[in-house]
Design an enzyme around this catalytic site. Sequence first.
Site, PDB file in Angstrom:
ATOM      1  N   ASP A 189       0.855  -1.186   0.000  1.00  0.00           N
ATOM      2  CA  ASP A 189       0.000   0.000   0.000  1.00  0.00           C
ATOM      3  C   ASP A 189       0.887   1.230   0.000  1.00  0.00           C
ATOM      4  O   ASP A 189       1.805   1.342   0.812  1.00  0.00           O
ATOM      5  CB  ASP A 189      -0.941   0.035   1.204  1.00  0.00           C
ATOM      6  CG  ASP A 189      -2.110   0.979   0.964  1.00  0.00           C
ATOM      7  OD1 ASP A 189      -3.175   0.503   0.519  1.00  0.00           O
ATOM      8  OD2 ASP A 189      -1.947   2.182   1.202  1.00  0.00           O
ATOM      9  N   TYR A 237     -11.608   6.385 -15.565  1.00  0.00           N
ATOM     10  CA  TYR A 237     -11.606   5.137 -14.802  1.00  0.00           C
ATOM     11  C   TYR A 237     -12.108   3.978 -15.665  1.00  0.00           C
ATOM     12  O   TYR A 237     -11.536   2.884 -15.663  1.00  0.00           O
ATOM     13  CB  TYR A 237     -12.498   5.333 -13.577  1.00  0.00           C
ATOM     14  CG  TYR A 237     -12.668   4.134 -12.686  1.00  0.00           C
ATOM     15  CD1 TYR A 237     -11.652   3.716 -11.832  1.00  0.00           C
ATOM     16  CD2 TYR A 237     -13.871   3.427 -12.672  1.00  0.00           C
ATOM     17  CE1 TYR A 237     -11.826   2.617 -10.995  1.00  0.00           C
ATOM     18  CE2 TYR A 237     -14.057   2.331 -11.838  1.00  0.00           C
ATOM     19  CZ  TYR A 237     -13.025   1.938 -11.001  1.00  0.00           C
ATOM     20  OH  TYR A 237     -13.195   0.850 -10.170  1.00  0.00           O
ATOM     21  N   LYS A 290      -9.994   0.624 -16.658  1.00  0.00           N
ATOM     22  CA  LYS A 290     -10.482  -0.696 -16.275  1.00  0.00           C
ATOM     23  C   LYS A 290     -10.761  -1.576 -17.493  1.00  0.00           C
ATOM     24  O   LYS A 290     -10.603  -2.805 -17.433  1.00  0.00           O
ATOM     25  CB  LYS A 290     -11.733  -0.563 -15.415  1.00  0.00           C
ATOM     26  CG  LYS A 290     -11.463  -0.016 -14.013  1.00  0.00           C
ATOM     27  CD  LYS A 290     -10.486  -0.897 -13.248  1.00  0.00           C
ATOM     28  CE  LYS A 290     -10.415  -0.542 -11.774  1.00  0.00           C
ATOM     29  NZ  LYS A 290      -9.434  -1.376 -11.048  1.00  0.00           N
TER      30      LYS A 290
END
Length: 293
Positions: free
Chosen positions: A38, A171, A175
């Site tokens: 992360d 986005y 994707k």
Amino acid sequence: MSRLLEGRVAIVTGAGRGIGRAHALELAAHGAKVVVNDYGVSLAGEGTGETPAQEVVNEIVERGGQAVVNGADVADFEAAAAMVQQAIDTFGGLDILVNNAGFVRDRMLVNTSEEEWDAVVRVHLKGHFAPLRHAGAYWRAEAKEGRQRAARVINTSSGAGLQGSVGQATYSAAKAGIAGLTLVAAQELGRYGVTVNAIAPVAKTRMTEGAFDTSGMALPEDNSPIVAWLASEEAGDVTGRVIEIDGGKITVEDGWRHGPSDDKGSRWEAAEVGPALRKLLAEAPAPEPVYGA
């Protein structure tokens, strides 16, 4: 809980919160040793200085599992290579890569800035490519040395990338690219014992809250059992698939396919195209509606 992944080594990117965190905990519960990646960023991809990955590692260790923190920017090519090497150096190899890291900067197309486009495409699409490229090179080398691993990649696409989503052009494009990358990688890496699939998860997370009503949405952890199974040796015959998960419902997505066609046998004249194409469109199934339309 079954020990479906006993002794296997996994990397989960974007695993400090939300769906990635749930994946890391689920894989560890099934016996995997996990590199918890992360970068510690806000919903919009800005640095926060927080270390949520350490909290996930602590939780795994407290439950008797094994895990280490990785703070790499997964879209940094060299940092992604170092992350793969960390798994190998720490746990003796790598068997599972779960590409999950991402953020959103939702805008209508005509309001999207170049910087917003570049940032979202970078973290989602390049952030899938870089770890996959380095992990794939490792698995190829292992196979050539006679040590082929039952390697598994689970990428993260979205309904936005498969059907489109109003207000999420950037986005959605990223994707969709991940779904395409999954298909190609599955074919190229299959000879080395690697399967590559993608999920399109539905869940109430930082990325969905505030965008629309999430009161009835599934929880992040509802997606993770499917990821755990896809990461197992048992799933060796499943590759090149995109699977949507919505709570207790799983759907195998049926992407772009060759539909009705008309071969004239020679170059089309512009005036002929309209009638021919309209006839084919009448025979083809209607596209699924774009989310938010």
